[in-house]
Structure formats: C-alpha cells, structure tokens
Design an enzyme around this catalytic site. Structure first.
Site, PDB file in Angstrom:
ATOM      1  N   LYS A  89      24.384  -5.580  -8.623  1.00 19.67           N
ATOM      2  CA  LYS A  89      24.377  -7.018  -8.896  1.00 19.67           C
ATOM      3  C   LYS A  89      22.980  -7.626  -8.757  1.00 19.67           C
ATOM      4  O   LYS A  89      22.635  -8.575  -9.467  1.00 19.67           O
ATOM      5  CB  LYS A  89      25.378  -7.721  -7.988  1.00 19.67           C
ATOM      6  CG  LYS A  89      26.831  -7.315  -8.252  1.00 19.67           C
ATOM      7  CD  LYS A  89      27.243  -7.566  -9.707  1.00 19.67           C
ATOM      8  CE  LYS A  89      28.726  -7.306  -9.940  1.00 19.67           C
ATOM      9  NZ  LYS A  89      29.134  -7.606 -11.329  1.00 19.67           N
ATOM     10  N   ASP A  96      35.400  -0.462 -23.663  1.00 19.44           N
ATOM     11  CA  ASP A  96      34.762   0.231 -22.550  1.00 19.44           C
ATOM     12  C   ASP A  96      33.311  -0.207 -22.582  1.00 19.44           C
ATOM     13  O   ASP A  96      32.538   0.223 -23.450  1.00 19.44           O
ATOM     14  CB  ASP A  96      34.884   1.745 -22.736  1.00 19.44           C
ATOM     15  CG  ASP A  96      34.148   2.534 -21.659  1.00 19.44           C
ATOM     16  OD1 ASP A  96      33.447   1.921 -20.828  1.00 19.44           O
ATOM     17  OD2 ASP A  96      34.253   3.773 -21.652  1.00 19.44           O
ATOM     18  N   TYR A 103      27.211  -1.552  -4.824  1.00 15.92           N
ATOM     19  CA  TYR A 103      27.629  -2.751  -5.549  1.00 15.92           C
ATOM     20  C   TYR A 103      26.529  -3.819  -5.501  1.00 15.92           C
ATOM     21  O   TYR A 103      26.196  -4.427  -6.526  1.00 15.92           O
ATOM     22  CB  TYR A 103      28.922  -3.282  -4.941  1.00 15.92           C
ATOM     23  CG  TYR A 103      29.489  -4.501  -5.619  1.00 15.92           C
ATOM     24  CD1 TYR A 103      30.165  -4.397  -6.830  1.00 15.92           C
ATOM     25  CD2 TYR A 103      29.369  -5.762  -5.043  1.00 15.92           C
ATOM     26  CE1 TYR A 103      30.703  -5.515  -7.446  1.00 15.92           C
ATOM     27  CE2 TYR A 103      29.906  -6.890  -5.656  1.00 15.92           C
ATOM     28  CZ  TYR A 103      30.565  -6.762  -6.861  1.00 15.92           C
ATOM     29  OH  TYR A 103      31.088  -7.876  -7.475  1.00 15.92           O
ATOM     30  N   SER A 144      26.946 -11.691  -8.518  1.00 13.75           N
ATOM     31  CA  SER A 144      27.716 -11.861  -7.281  1.00 13.75           C
ATOM     32  C   SER A 144      26.777 -12.409  -6.224  1.00 13.75           C
ATOM     33  O   SER A 144      25.548 -12.248  -6.318  1.00 13.75           O
ATOM     34  CB  SER A 144      28.266 -10.512  -6.814  1.00 13.75           C
ATOM     35  OG  SER A 144      28.818 -10.585  -5.512  1.00 13.75           O
TER      36      SER A 144
END
Length: 258
Positions: free
Chosen positions: A158, A62, A154, A141
């Site tokens: 990133k 994790d 998100y 990304s």
C-alpha cells in the site's frame, strides 16, 4: 456533486469497500461497470445499481493478468461508453508476522495489490489520454501511511500504491487526468473482522473477537467508531468530480493518521 453522463469502472466491487464505492458513484449519477474476480458477486452489485436506475454491467477480471485487464476495459466501454472514472480497488491481504511470511505470501499480495494497480492504471490511461479527461482513484490504506505489525507485506504494497499514484499524477497532470490514492481506515470487513482478522489475532487474554473489535475502535480512532464502505464512497465521488485535486493520498480514518 453529480456525475451524470460519466462512465465509471470499479474493480473488486462485488463486496465491501469496492461495492460501497460503486453504489456511491451510481447514486451520484454515473453508470458503473462492476468488475470482480467472482462474477457472481459482481452481478449482484450490478443488479443493485440497475435497480437504482443507472446502467451497469458485471465483468470478471483478474487484475494481475494484463489480458484480463484489457478485456475488462474493452468490455466496460463496449457496454456503457467511454470510460472516464476508474477506481482500482481490488486487493488481497493475509495477516502474518514477518517471520511467518513465505515468499508465496509476499508475491501474492504484490501481484494483486501492486501489479494489479499498475496494470489497471496503465490500461485506463490508454483510453483516457486521447480524450483529455480521466479520474483514476487507487485504493491504498492507512497501512500505506503507517506500518502495522503482522502486515509488513500488506503495508509495503500500500505504500507502493501511494508512491505510484503520486508519480503517475505528475506525468498526466497537464492532460486533464487526475490520479489519487484513497486510504481507508478501520473498516469492518475481512481485514479486521472474524477470528482470522486483526480483531481476532490481536485479542487480549479472555477477550472475545467482538470485544477486541470494540477496543481497537476506541483506542485507535479519535472518533471512536469504525468507518464504512459508504464513507469511502463519499470520498470517491468527490475525487471523481474534483478538477484540481491530484497526486494526493487522502485517508478516511476517523482522525487516526496524518
């Protein structure tokens, strides 16, 4: 570019981009520790690597838990030897407009995508710095270079990965350690595919998910075709071997981003 005698670790390597990177590193000669929250899919990737003739081990992790991350590093080194290459790929996503986002949505993405990158990088540096060698590749990304609608949380995570990687690269640049961000483009994994992915969410009237997926490839990507996990693996192998490339955020996106 060959990576014999190198030990690599890839998180989130049970499927998708992480699996593509793990297999590419093994193909280049590295022995690879395969880490994932799902130990069963980690074992499947590790089995493929061992079948190719390289050593591998599957580890459950994790990445948002510091004790779990430290145990992962210890387990990889105990099984395979001194760690020289770490690819911090594990990440999560949800697709919601900023108005739809809950605090729980935001915190889940930040916990895995930002806290996880920090913890894994810090743990890797603890073993790399005394040895004077290391290659850390953090998976960001194109959404960390260009904001996307319905992905504000998100994209924020990133963008953070890219900034973090650039800063840490400068801290360790004189110690034989490079730190770079790899920025995947449009890859046909869960972020894009299916009714719950972007291709499903961004369908036009009367359009199927498959038609939406095809349209987005043609309209967003100058090359007109999506990228693959194997494409990401090619860049990871290069960054794992490049001595003087550090602090960069390199996209594999068919010409979409700057």
């Amino acid at each position: 570019m060959r990576l014999e005698k190198h030990i690599a670790l890839v998180t989130g390597a049970g499927r998708g981009i992480g699996q593509g990177i793990a297999l590419a590193l093994a193909d280049a000669g590295a022995d690879v520790a395969v880490a994932d929250l799902d130990i069963n899919i980690a074992r499947e990737t590790a089995a493929r690597i061992e079948k190719s003739g390289r050593r591998s081990i599957a580890l459950q992790v994790d990445v948002a838990d510091p004790d779990s991350v430290n145990a992962m590093i210890e387990g990889a080194e105990a099984a395979l030897g001194p760690l020289g290459i770490t690819v911090n790929n594990a990440g999560v996503i949800s697709i919601k407009s900023v108005g739809e986002l809950t605090l729980e949505d935001w915190e889940r993405v930040m916990q895995v995508n930002v806290r996880g990158i920090f913890l894994c990088t810090q743990a890797a540096l603890r073993v790399m710095r005394p040895r004077g060698f290391g290659r850390i590749i953090n998976i960001a990304s194109i959404a960390g270079k260009i904001g996307f609608p319905d992905l504000s949380h998100y994209s924020a995570s990133k963008f953070a990965v890219i900034g973090f990687s650039n800063a840490v690269a400068k801290e360790v640049a004189a110690e034989g350690i490079t730190v770079n961000a790899l920025c995947p483009g449009i890859v046909g994994t869960g972020m894009w595919r299916g009714e719950e992915g972007l291709a499903g969410r961004w369908r036009e009237a009367g359009e199927t998910e498959e038609q939406s997926w095809a349209r987005h490839q043609k309209t967003l990507l100058p090359q007109g075709v999506a990228q693959t996990p194997a494409d990401m693996g090619q860049l990871a192998v290069y960054l794992a071997s490049a001595e003087h490339v550090t602090g960069q955020a390199i996209a594999v996106d068919g010409g979409f981003s700057l």
